[in-house]
Design an enzyme around this catalytic site. Structure first.
Site, PDB file in Angstrom:
ATOM      1  N   ASP A  88       0.813  -1.217   0.000  1.00 38.32           N
ATOM      2  CA  ASP A  88       0.000   0.000   0.000  1.00 38.32           C
ATOM      3  C   ASP A  88       0.849   1.270   0.000  1.00 38.32           C
ATOM      4  OD1 ASP A  88      -2.194  -1.604   0.113  1.00 38.32           O
ATOM      5  OD2 ASP A  88      -2.975  -0.814   2.006  1.00 38.32           O
ATOM      6  N   HIS A 139      -5.688   3.091  -4.663  1.00 41.39           N
ATOM      7  CA  HIS A 139      -5.693   3.382  -3.225  1.00 41.39           C
ATOM      8  C   HIS A 139      -6.116   4.844  -3.005  1.00 41.39           C
ATOM      9  CE1 HIS A 139      -4.881   2.024   0.758  1.00 41.39           C
ATOM     10  NE2 HIS A 139      -3.829   2.805   0.996  1.00 41.39           N
ATOM     11  N   HIS A 143      -5.181   9.535  -0.750  1.00 41.03           N
ATOM     12  CA  HIS A 143      -5.143   8.734   0.471  1.00 41.03           C
ATOM     13  C   HIS A 143      -6.127   9.259   1.511  1.00 41.03           C
ATOM     14  CE1 HIS A 143      -3.482   6.456   3.906  1.00 41.03           C
ATOM     15  NE2 HIS A 143      -3.054   5.622   2.960  1.00 41.03           N
ATOM     16  N   HIS A 240       3.771  -2.352   3.218  1.00 33.15           N
ATOM     17  CA  HIS A 240       3.756  -0.981   2.693  1.00 33.15           C
ATOM     18  C   HIS A 240       5.065  -0.699   1.966  1.00 33.15           C
ATOM     19  CE1 HIS A 240       0.715  -0.750   5.895  1.00 33.15           C
ATOM     20  NE2 HIS A 240       0.172   0.248   5.193  1.00 33.15           N
TER      21      HIS A 240
END
Length: 741
Positions: A88, A139, A143, A240
């Site tokens: 991510d 995503h 964010h 991540h």
């Protein structure tokens, strides 16, 4: 002349528009850059835990892959002993390439859920991700937690990220992971409508089974432990590749992959997990006597639509408008990525230069004041002989009487030469009707102010000539004070102290502050440095022989006062400032008139500097202006003011996107420094401080207008435009001054 002036003004409109468009373009670039950086890694989830009564139990208890096939919510689990590695918050120029290298070395694919703003900033990395055989998902663009966002914001976040992917790698995707999401049992009544909406649009939402919690930086061993599924279960595992310092993630990943392979695990993408699950279900269905393909159709990702392979079935080839808009977005971001840092560096240099100039002005202004205001200081033997005062006048019926009456009170012997430049309003008749014995009125065909001044110089009876505007009034002692520096035989010209007479309006007060600072700081500094750039048209005195030696007032530029001042420097004459010689002038009373006047001043100054550009190579004492004055004027009267609006824009940018408090304090600090400088200038000139209350508003409104005027002038100069003299409308409200207050 009115028609010509109107035509000239019409020709300037495109240049005004071009100046505004240029500023708008730079502002847009900065806003785009700020938008790209606004929330990534710095925002917070906007809500706390909420109930999930509206979420089906089959979803809460289901697998980590949620789709809406034929309008029905369905979840898919990752098959046993299979891991779908997901990453991510990327891409990141430091960590993503390192993670890609580890995946390639171990022949393992991953699924990267990318933030659109980061995609647009680092398109090359995204292209590498896709070319290596990995899968990508959305995503969001900034964010942001979508749970409390409007439908329009949600649509914008998804569409912008798709465009970024199209521009970076030529694809779009049907995979989505919401920021701050975790396992499916965390879906609540706020986020569920978002997943339903996106599912109806063909998106598959991806959650996690196992979270490495690498963002906590707990250490390599704990990251590996927390990322390991229990009891040979399949899992969507979260790591991540951006959003912070990810060195522990990089160190843990290779070891983790080897460990899981040793346990018999295989690695796939999210699409690969869906295909494998579909195949297993199909096989189970066939074994039970059912027709195969029970999970096919609808918006399923098991089909490699768009030409993708099995591991990248979520990818679609971007075509048409989407592709071109995506490339345009990436290109715009590339411009912003280069422009904003460059501007930041440039503006920092400008800021330091401006602060340095303020410091230099304060130091030199105080030194100048202390030097000139001591009993020991003297220019030499007092000048008592008569001088000629030249008053060029064009349609000055409102002001000419006040001007001449103020001169009649002069304590110094003078002759007054009024040069009527083809006035059509009775200016000549008004001057003659006053019946003043020492006044001569010369009539000429309209030829412009420089020609009128030259005519006056030719007809002057004395060796010192004082030049003033037809809308200006002198104090009784002004001429005497103005001519005293000519006791020094090296002095060729003297600049007086122009004051705003109509200062009791907002526009007048702003100009009053500007005049006081300009005359009491700038001119004092230039005087000590011996590079005075301008003798103001409102009040200046010259040796007649010096004026004739440089060819008189030139018509080559619109700033004949700046032109002749530089010419006199180059001839070796000294130009000084006499603070005690005060003239009261009528400043423009409207923004339109102010724009017209300052536009002409700015453009004329540029013309004069360009005309005398060879002064940069002048040798000896006559080259001092070129060595010192020219760089100072170019830097602080043209270059830094041109960039000054960007400083304000950058301040707003910093307040919105970086640190509001720090940016506001920095702006207030600069305002405070300017206020100190202004207060000191007012003190030197014994002005009333109450006008400084207008200074904050001046910084927010008036200063911006002056910057736009200068930008307009620069564009006119660069495009080869030419201006004519434009007569300003006068009211005659500035009368004979009673004092200096």
């Amino acid at each position: 002349m009115t028609r010509a002036a109107g035509k000239a003004a019409a020709l300037q409109k495109p240049r005004v528009i071009l100046a505004l468009l240029l500023l708008l373009a730079l502002t847009s670039v900065m806003l785009l850059d700020g938008y790209l950086r606004a929330e990534v890694g710095g925002d917070e989830r906007v809500r706390s835990n909420a109930s999930s009564s509206k979420v089906p139990d089959s979803v809460i208890d289901g697998g980590p892959i949620l789709s809406f096939r034929n309008g029905q919510a369905q979840t898919t689990s990752v098959p046993e002993k299979t891991i779908a590695l997901t990453f991510d918050d990327g891409p990141n120029p430091t960590w993503t390439p390192q993670i890609l290298k580890i995946l390639e070395e171990n022949d393992v694919p991953g699924t990267f859920f990318l933030v659109g703003s980061m995609v647009s900033r680092y398109p090359g990395i995204v292209n590498d991700v896709v070319d290596q055989g990995n899968e990508v998902g959305i995503h969001t663009f900034t964010h942001v937690d979508l749970s409390y966002q409007s439908d329009a914001r949600i649509k914008r976040e998804m569409a912008q990220t798709q465009l970024a992917l199209a521009g970076a790698a030529g694809i779009t995707t049907t995979l989505f992971r919401a920021p701050y999401s975790s396992e499916t049992d965390a879906i609540d009544n706020y986020s569920w409508p978002v997943y339903k909406k996106l599912g109806a649009e063909g998106y598959t939402s991806v959650f996690v089974d196992t979270d490495s919690d690498d963002w906590k930086r707990p250490g390599v061993s704990k990251i590996i432990k927390w990322a390991t599924p229990s009891k040979n279960k399949g899992a969507s595992v979260l790591f991540h590749d951006a959003g912070g310092e990810r060195s522990q993630t990089v160190k843990a990943l290779g070891t983790y992959i080897k460990k899981m392979k040793a346990k018999g695990y295989t690695f796939t993408t999210i699409s690969g997990a869906i295909q494998q699950a579909d195949s297993d279900e199909s096989a189970d269905g066939q074994a039970a006597g059912q027709a195969p393909g029970g999970r096919q159709g609808g918006q399923g990702l098991g089909q490699a639509a768009g030409g993708g392979n099995g591991l990248q079935a979520a990818h679609r080839t971007a075509t048409g408008t989407t592709l071109y808009e995506g490339k345009a977005l990436v290109a715009a971001v590339a411009v912003a990525e280069w422009t904003v840092p460059g501007l930041a560096v440039g503006l920092a240099v400008v800021g330091f230069a401006v602060m340095g100039r303020f410091g230099m002005m304060l130091i030199l202004a105080r030194r100048h004041y202390r030097k000139r205001n001591t009993r020991r200081f003297s220019w030499g033997p007092a000048i008592t002989r008569p001088v000629s005062v030249i008053v060029p006048a064009y349609n000055e019926k409102e002001c000419i009487a006040n001007t001449l009456k103020s001169l009649a009170q002069s304590t110094h012997p003078i002759e007054i030469i009024v040069v009527d430049d083809g006035s059509t309003d009775g200016t000549k008749e008004i001057a003659e009707a006053l019946g003043m014995p020492n006044v001569r009125v010369i009539r000429q065909e309209n030829a412009g102010k420089p020609a009128a001044l030259n005519n006056g110089v030719r007809n002057a009876s004395y060796d010192i000539v004082v030049m003033m505007d037809g809308d200006t009034v002198f104090e009784a002692d002004t001429v005497r004070q103005l001519v005293q520096p000519f006791a020094d035989p090296g002095v060729g010209a003297v600049a007086g102290n122009a004051k705003v007479g109509n200062r009791n309006t907002i526009i007048g007060a702003w100009q009053h502050i500007e005049y006081v600072m300009g005359f009491n700081l700038d001119r004092r500094m230039y005087d000590l440095l011996r590079c005075m750039p301008t003798i103001p048209g409102a009040i200046g005195a010259f040796r007649r022989e010096a004026v004739l030696a440089v060819g008189g007032m030139s018509e080559d530029t619109l700033a004949e006062d700046t032109d002749i001042t530089i010419a006199m420097h180059r001839e070796g004459w000294r130009v000084v400032y006499q603070e005690h010689a005060k003239a009261w002038t009528e400043a423009p009373g409207s923004l339109k008139q102010l724009w017209s006047q300052r536009y002409r001043w700015s453009y004329g100054t540029m013309q004069a500097l360009w005309k005398h550009r060879k002064s940069l190579t002048d040798k000896g004492p006559s080259g001092r202006f070129g060595r010192v004055g020219m760089p100072l004027v170019v830097i602080f009267q043209i270059v830094t003011p041109v960039f000054a609006p960007l400083i304000d824009v950058f301040t707003v940018y910093s307040m919105i996107f970086i640190d509001f408090k720090a940016s506001l304090l920095a702006w207030l600090a600069v305002l405070g420094i300017q206020l100190v400088c202004a207060a000191y200038a007012f003190r030197l000139d014994r002005e009333k401080y109450r006008y400084l209350l207008m200074m904050p508003l001046q910084q927010l409104a008036y200063r911006q207008m002056m910057y736009l005027v200068l930008i307009h002038s620069c564009i006119t100069a660069l495009t080869g435009g030419r201006l004519r003299w434009q007569k300003l409308k006068r009211t005659g409200e500035v009368g004979t001054p009673a004092g200096t207050s």
